[in-house]
Design a protein around this motif. Structure first.
Motif, PDB file in Angstrom:
ATOM      1  N   GLY A  49      -1.220  12.795 -10.312  1.00  0.00           N
ATOM      2  CA  GLY A  49      -1.017  13.135  -9.504  1.00  0.00           C
ATOM      3  C   GLY A  49      -0.179  13.076  -8.362  1.00  0.00           C
ATOM      4  N   THR A  50      -0.013  13.392  -7.763  1.00  0.00           N
ATOM      5  CA  THR A  50       1.181  13.423  -6.650  1.00  0.00           C
ATOM      6  C   THR A  50       1.409  12.274  -6.107  1.00  0.00           C
ATOM      7  OG1 THR A  50       0.075  14.185  -4.740  1.00  0.00           O
ATOM      8  CG2 THR A  50       0.791  15.701  -6.252  1.00  0.00           C
ATOM      9  N   PRO A  51       2.481  11.652  -5.503  1.00  0.00           N
ATOM     10  CA  PRO A  51       2.649  10.559  -4.319  1.00  0.00           C
ATOM     11  C   PRO A  51       1.883  10.915  -3.503  1.00  0.00           C
ATOM     12  CG  PRO A  51       4.712  12.022  -5.071  1.00  0.00           C
ATOM     13  CD  PRO A  51       3.970  12.642  -5.537  1.00  0.00           C
ATOM     14  N   GLU A  52       1.211  11.945  -2.655  1.00  0.00           N
ATOM     15  CA  GLU A  52       0.922  12.639  -1.487  1.00  0.00           C
ATOM     16  C   GLU A  52      -1.340  11.488  -2.547  1.00  0.00           C
ATOM     17  OE1 GLU A  52       3.897  13.849  -0.683  1.00  0.00           O
ATOM     18  OE2 GLU A  52       2.724  14.385  -2.797  1.00  0.00           O
ATOM     19  N   GLU A  53      -1.273  11.921  -3.091  1.00  0.00           N
ATOM     20  CA  GLU A  53      -2.542  11.457  -3.861  1.00  0.00           C
ATOM     21  C   GLU A  53      -2.436  10.301  -4.334  1.00  0.00           C
ATOM     22  OE1 GLU A  53      -3.496  16.460  -5.787  1.00  0.00           O
ATOM     23  OE2 GLU A  53      -2.570  14.767  -7.208  1.00  0.00           O
ATOM     24  N   VAL A  54      -2.122   9.449  -4.503  1.00  0.00           N
ATOM     25  CA  VAL A  54      -2.163   8.366  -5.638  1.00  0.00           C
ATOM     26  C   VAL A  54      -1.657   6.940  -4.757  1.00  0.00           C
ATOM     27  CG1 VAL A  54      -0.069   6.664  -6.666  1.00  0.00           C
ATOM     28  CG2 VAL A  54      -0.461   8.624  -7.515  1.00  0.00           C
ATOM     29  N   ALA A  55      -0.536   7.419  -2.982  1.00  0.00           N
ATOM     30  CA  ALA A  55      -0.931   6.958  -1.889  1.00  0.00           C
ATOM     31  C   ALA A  55      -1.942   6.565  -1.243  1.00  0.00           C
ATOM     32  CB  ALA A  55       0.266   7.426  -0.332  1.00  0.00           C
ATOM     33  N   ASP A  56      -2.925   8.154  -1.112  1.00  0.00           N
ATOM     34  CA  ASP A  56      -4.176   8.766  -0.618  1.00  0.00           C
ATOM     35  C   ASP A  56      -5.324   7.523  -0.916  1.00  0.00           C
ATOM     36  OD1 ASP A  56      -3.605  10.101   1.810  1.00  0.00           O
ATOM     37  OD2 ASP A  56      -3.744  11.546   0.006  1.00  0.00           O
ATOM     38  N   SER A  57      -5.001   7.155  -2.662  1.00  0.00           N
ATOM     39  CA  SER A  57      -6.309   6.426  -3.396  1.00  0.00           C
ATOM     40  C   SER A  57      -5.774   4.753  -3.124  1.00  0.00           C
ATOM     41  CB  SER A  57      -5.952   6.652  -4.265  1.00  0.00           C
ATOM     42  OG  SER A  57      -6.419   5.614  -5.991  1.00  0.00           O
ATOM     43  N   ILE A  58      -4.789   4.381  -3.082  1.00  0.00           N
ATOM     44  CA  ILE A  58      -4.084   2.773  -2.965  1.00  0.00           C
ATOM     45  C   ILE A  58      -4.550   2.534  -0.703  1.00  0.00           C
ATOM     46  CG2 ILE A  58      -2.382   1.483  -2.111  1.00  0.00           C
ATOM     47  CD1 ILE A  58      -0.597   2.860  -4.124  1.00  0.00           C
ATOM     48  N   ARG A  59      -4.738   4.050  -0.476  1.00  0.00           N
ATOM     49  CA  ARG A  59      -5.027   3.080   0.989  1.00  0.00           C
ATOM     50  C   ARG A  59      -6.502   2.847   0.801  1.00  0.00           C
ATOM     51  NH1 ARG A  59      -2.424   7.723   2.444  1.00  0.00           N
ATOM     52  NH2 ARG A  59      -0.007   7.294   3.217  1.00  0.00           N
TER      53      ARG A  59
END
Length: 79
Positions: A49-59
């Motif tokens: 997915g997008t880096p934004e989606e991955v970052a949301d998942s990490i958060r």
């Protein structure tokens, strides 16, 4: 998007995450992409997915971890 752009964008999205967790996440995704090899970059990046989606998942994962730790701490206090 190539792996360098993905990792740079992911890092920028994780600036609000504590440094240790940010470095661990970036290392994880860098290793993940390295293990996939150059031939699979496009497919792997699409899958992630997008880096934004991955970052949301990490958060979200960090929030769940801290909630679970708080619950365990509260249970220990009650005993």
């Amino acid at each position: 998007m190539d792996r360098a752009e993905f990792l740079n964008r992911l890092e920028a999205q994780l600036l609000d995450v504590p440094q240790a967790e940010r470095e661990e996440a970036l290392q994880y995704y860098e290793d993940y992409l390295n293990d996939a090899g150059d031939a699979g970059d496009f497919d792997i990046l699409q899958e992630l997915g997008t880096p934004e989606e991955v970052a949301d998942s990490i958060r979200n994962g960090l929030r769940q971890d801290s909630s679970a730790a708080g619950e365990r701490s509260g249970q220990a206090d009650e005993n």
